[in-house]
Write a protein that holds these residues in place. Structure first.
Motif, PDB file in Angstrom:
ATOM      1  N   PRO A  53       0.836  -1.204   0.000  1.00 49.28           N
ATOM      2  CA  PRO A  53       0.000   0.000   0.000  1.00 49.28           C
ATOM      3  C   PRO A  53       0.867   1.249   0.000  1.00 49.28           C
ATOM      4  N   PHE A  54       0.452   2.246  -0.747  1.00 52.52           N
ATOM      5  CA  PHE A  54       1.275   3.443  -0.878  1.00 52.52           C
ATOM      6  C   PHE A  54       0.559   4.655  -0.281  1.00 52.52           C
ATOM      7  N   SER A  55       1.335   5.655   0.059  1.00 53.73           N
ATOM      8  CA  SER A  55       0.801   6.928   0.540  1.00 53.73           C
ATOM      9  C   SER A  55       0.372   7.759  -0.665  1.00 53.73           C
ATOM     10  N   LEU A  56      -0.856   8.275  -0.647  1.00 56.81           N
ATOM     11  CA  LEU A  56      -1.325   9.098  -1.753  1.00 56.81           C
ATOM     12  C   LEU A  56      -0.479  10.347  -1.914  1.00 56.81           C
ATOM     13  N   ASN A  57      -0.084  10.932  -0.786  1.00 60.29           N
ATOM     14  CA  ASN A  57       0.758  12.131  -0.862  1.00 60.29           C
ATOM     15  C   ASN A  57       2.088  11.820  -1.545  1.00 60.29           C
ATOM     16  N   GLU A  58       2.670  10.661  -1.219  1.00 56.93           N
ATOM     17  CA  GLU A  58       3.924  10.277  -1.857  1.00 56.93           C
ATOM     18  C   GLU A  58       3.725  10.045  -3.347  1.00 56.93           C
ATOM     19  N   LEU A  59       2.648   9.338  -3.699  1.00 57.81           N
ATOM     20  CA  LEU A  59       2.397   9.053  -5.113  1.00 57.81           C
ATOM     21  C   LEU A  59       2.191  10.342  -5.903  1.00 57.81           C
ATOM     22  N   LEU A  60       1.390  11.266  -5.367  1.00 58.32           N
ATOM     23  CA  LEU A  60       1.141  12.527  -6.062  1.00 58.32           C
ATOM     24  C   LEU A  60       2.424  13.339  -6.205  1.00 58.32           C
ATOM     25  N   ALA A  61       3.274  13.286  -5.182  1.00 55.23           N
ATOM     26  CA  ALA A  61       4.550  13.994  -5.255  1.00 55.23           C
ATOM     27  C   ALA A  61       5.448  13.397  -6.338  1.00 55.23           C
ATOM     28  N   ARG A  62       5.444  12.058  -6.445  1.00 53.96           N
ATOM     29  CA  ARG A  62       6.263  11.415  -7.475  1.00 53.96           C
ATOM     30  C   ARG A  62       5.736  11.723  -8.868  1.00 53.96           C
ATOM     31  N   VAL A  63       4.422  11.725  -9.019  1.00 52.43           N
ATOM     32  CA  VAL A  63       3.821  12.065 -10.311  1.00 52.43           C
ATOM     33  C   VAL A  63       4.246  13.464 -10.728  1.00 52.43           C
ATOM     34  N   ALA A  64       4.124  14.428  -9.821  1.00 56.17           N
ATOM     35  CA  ALA A  64       4.492  15.803 -10.134  1.00 56.17           C
ATOM     36  C   ALA A  64       5.974  15.912 -10.476  1.00 56.17           C
ATOM     37  N   ALA A  65       6.818  15.193  -9.715  1.00 53.83           N
ATOM     38  CA  ALA A  65       8.262  15.244  -9.950  1.00 53.83           C
ATOM     39  C   ALA A  65       8.623  14.637 -11.303  1.00 53.83           C
ATOM     40  N   MET A  66       7.973  13.522 -11.664  1.00 49.61           N
ATOM     41  CA  MET A  66       8.274  12.877 -12.943  1.00 49.61           C
ATOM     42  C   MET A  66       7.855  13.751 -14.113  1.00 49.61           C
TER      43      MET A  66
END
Length: 253
Positions: free
Chosen positions: A108-121
């Protein structure tokens, strides 16, 4: 944590409906335009149609695995791919990166982490120029033009009609210039993992491509048969072109 941005397109390929809906809701709230697919094959078709700016790709999918989908898409486009995996082993992560994923998040992943990675990519793609709007869609050189979005081929002012598989095969070769692609790799990427025909299918389609292009005096690339392995496409300078560039004599590996 919304950030001002243009409407970036994101494709979510995830078979678990609750996760897919959660991702769609949160990504949409962040200002992204979201498309969804529940299977690997549907994900590939949507990626080809929508040309997203980023793909969230689950590892465990019906019909085709995330790794298989990643291999196919990476052969056709440079879109950043963020792999979602329930497998925590280092080997699974390494394999995902080897087949073309740019990053991964373990469930399971943190939504905040996933959104941050999406923005960074997405930000990294813009800075490096990898994800330009037309990147990967058009091969245009030496009087030859292949448009992946429109699925058209032109030599000079003349359109060349190709069947869907002929087009996909030529597109794959053009996307891997100078690389020898084995028949099994070509089968996997063009026909898919569920194809059970003979590998000679590749040879037949190469022959059909050669027949369709033989009327042209010159081409800016050469397709070479590598005995016992597969095929290689090389781009040619004007001085290297000849009337037989597509029908080059076979070579050994």
């Amino acid at each position: 944590m919304s950030v001002s941005r243009g409407r970036k397109r994101i494709l979510v390929v995830e078979d678990e409906e609750n996760i897919r809906e959660t991702l769609r809701y949160n990504l949409t709230r962040e200002g992204y335009e979201v498309s969804e697919a529940g299977t690997g094959t549907a994900g590939i078709e949507l990626a080809r149609q929508r040309r997203p700016d980023l793909i969230l790709l689950d590892l465990m999918l019906p019909e085709m695995t995330g790794l298989e989908v990643c291999r196919v898409l990476r052969a056709e486009m440079s879109t950043p791919i963020l792999m979602l995996t329930a497998k925590a082993s280092e080997l699974d992560k390494v394999v995902g990166l080897q087949v073309g994923a740019d990053d991964y998040v373990t469930k399971p992943f943190s939504l905040n982490e996933l959104l941050a990675r999406v923005a960074a990519m997405l930000r990294r793609a813009e800075l490096t120029g990898v994800q330009r709007q037309d990147t990967g869609e058009i091969e245009d050189f030496g009087g030859f033009r292949l448009d992946r979005a429109a699925r058209t081929v032109r030599v000079g002012a003349e359109n060349v009609h190709l069947t869907p598989k002929e087009f996909d095969l030529l597109s794959l070769l053009l996307g891997n210039p100078g690389r020898v692609l084995s028949r099994s790799t070509i089968i996997h990427r063009v026909w898919g993992s569920k194809f059970f025909g003979d590998h000679k299918t590749v040879d037949v389609h190469i022959r059909w491509l050669r027949e369709k292009f033989e009327r042209f005096n010159t081409l800016p690339f050469r397709v070479t048969t590598v005995f016992g392995v597969g095929y290689r496409l090389d781009r040619l300078d004007a001085a290297d072109r000849s009337p037989t560039t597509l029908n080059e004599k076979p070579t050994t590996a």
